[in-house]
Design an enzyme around this catalytic site. Structure first.
Site, short mmCIF file in Angstrom:
data_model
loop_
_atom_site.label_atom_id
_atom_site.label_comp_id
_atom_site.label_asym_id
_atom_site.label_seq_id
_atom_site.Cartn_x
_atom_site.Cartn_y
_atom_site.Cartn_z
N PRO A 101 -6.61 -5.38 -3.81
CA PRO A 101 -7.85 -4.62 -3.71
C PRO A 101 -8.39 -4.36 -5.12
O PRO A 101 -7.70 -3.76 -5.94
CB PRO A 101 -7.41 -3.31 -3.04
N MET A 102 -9.61 -4.83 -5.39
CA MET A 102 -10.21 -4.67 -6.73
C MET A 102 -11.61 -4.10 -6.60
O MET A 102 -12.46 -4.70 -5.92
CB MET A 102 -10.26 -6.01 -7.46
N GLN A 110 -8.36 -1.29 2.47
CA GLN A 110 -7.66 -0.24 1.72
C GLN A 110 -8.50 1.03 1.63
O GLN A 110 -9.68 0.98 1.26
CB GLN A 110 -7.29 -0.68 0.30
N CYS A 143 -3.63 4.19 -7.53
CA CYS A 143 -4.72 4.17 -8.51
C CYS A 143 -4.51 5.27 -9.55
O CYS A 143 -4.44 6.46 -9.20
CB CYS A 143 -6.07 4.37 -7.81
N LYS A 169 0.32 1.27 -0.94
CA LYS A 169 0.46 0.64 -2.26
C LYS A 169 0.74 1.74 -3.27
O LYS A 169 -0.04 2.70 -3.38
CB LYS A 169 -0.81 -0.12 -2.64
N ASN A 177 3.69 -6.35 -7.31
CA ASN A 177 2.37 -6.40 -7.92
C ASN A 177 2.48 -6.09 -9.41
O ASN A 177 3.19 -5.17 -9.79
CB ASN A 177 1.44 -5.40 -7.22
N GLY A 178 1.77 -6.90 -10.22
CA GLY A 178 1.71 -6.61 -11.64
C GLY A 178 1.95 -7.81 -12.52
O GLY A 178 3.04 -8.37 -12.54
N ARG A 211 -5.87 -9.46 -11.55
CA ARG A 211 -6.54 -10.12 -12.68
C ARG A 211 -6.25 -11.62 -12.76
O ARG A 211 -7.11 -12.40 -13.17
CB ARG A 211 -6.15 -9.43 -13.99
#
Length: 307
Positions: free
Chosen positions: A23-24, A77, A106, A148, A206-207, A231
């Site tokens: 989710p961005m 999300q 977040c 998340k 994630n990451g 990204r």
């Protein structure tokens, strides 16, 4: 293809790496989801949507959530801090998505000040209540409810949070392997491995994953069930198909998809800036990034790349 055939819960049970678009904000909207699905992305998330606004405002629903028949499997999300509002939001999207996710990761100040995002990792009871309320209100057992999160400095607190969510019926947990304070520090893949070993539900890592090879390595190291990328997919939407950099065909596909969906120019242009980062010189970037209309971008791509 039916919703059942595209159920993400079955993907996680398959034993294969589940490749996920994160989710961005501003970026993981329908047009971009359409693009990455063409390049072996298995599961897509919407950008984070504030559940309270979504429930109370038809205008918010129309502007924040757009989908179509091909946009599956899809996870919506939500940012939420009220169990009933989250369950109401889940009920609204149930006919159009495969599940919802609660943003508990977040780190932005505004989100945490409002009681959303990463501050929820310090309130496992509220996270548990939100998962339970959605489970009680949405009776479809194939509709997923995931969270998340980020990790704590004290990992035992993270494991406790995850176990409480698991006991309440969470479908899977995505772990961004940094604390709230960390931004560019290395991802703690060792912590994610411990979390995975402590749970029976699927865990997504994630990451900082930037290639399919890295995704496969990270999955192997952590023992996780899926890899979520943000990204890395912005820079190369064809990443999950094994491309090391964005192929020209993918750029062409983005132009076609954007024009078809009527993407706003800023969004259309920004995605291209990310995609072309690795394949253009500094001088070319300066020229391309300064373009101010769709027609100018199309002319540039035609002149320089034959697109």
């Amino acid at each position: 293809m039916s919703r059942r055939e595209k159920n993400p819960l079955e993907m996680f049970q398959s034993g294969h790496l589940v490749k996920i678009c994160a989710p961005m904000v501003r970026y993981s909207k329908l047009a971009f989801r359409t693009l990455v699905r063409r390049y072996d992305c298995d599961l897509c998330y919407t950008p984070m949507i504030i559940a309270a606004d979504f429930v109370r405002s038809v205008k918010a629903r129309d502007s924040e959530f757009t989908t179509n028949q091909g946009d599956r499997p899809l996870i919506v999300q939500f940012a939420a801090k009220d169990a009933q509002l989250l369950a109401d939001a889940a009920t609204l999207v149930r006919p159009y998505a495969n599940g919802i996710d609660v943003n508990c990761g977040c780190p932005q100040r505004w989100a945490m000040a409002e009681g959303y995002g990463a501050c929820l990792i310090n309130n496992p009871e509220l996270v548990r209540d939100m998962v339970r309320q959605v489970r009680n209100q949405v009776e479809d057992v194939t509709f997923s409810v995931s969270i998340k999160i980020r990790i704590h400095d004290d990992l035992t607190r993270t494991v406790d949070l995850c176990r409480k969510a698991e006991a309440t019926g969470v479908s899977w947990i995505t772990v961004h392997g940094r604390t709230v304070e960390e931004r560019h520090q290395p991802v703690h893949y060792d912590a994610i491995k411990i979390i995975k070993e402590s749970l029976s539900v699927p865990v997504v890592v994630n990451g900082d994953v930037k290639s399919l090879r890295e995704a496969e390595t990270v999955q192997r190291v952590t023992g996780t069930d899926g890899v979520m990328v943000a990204r890395g997919l912005l820079a190369n939407p064809a990443m999950f198909a094994g491309y090391e950099e964005t192929p020209l065909k993918c750029i062409r596909d983005w132009v076609d998809v954007s024009l078809e969906h009527g993407s706003p120019f800023t969004c259309f242009h920004h995605h291209l800036m990310y995609m072309m980062e690795r394949i253009t010189s500094k001088q070319e970037k300066r020229v391309f990034n300064a373009l101010s209309s769709t027609s100018a971008v199309l002319d540039y791509l035609a002149d320089h790349y034959g697109l």
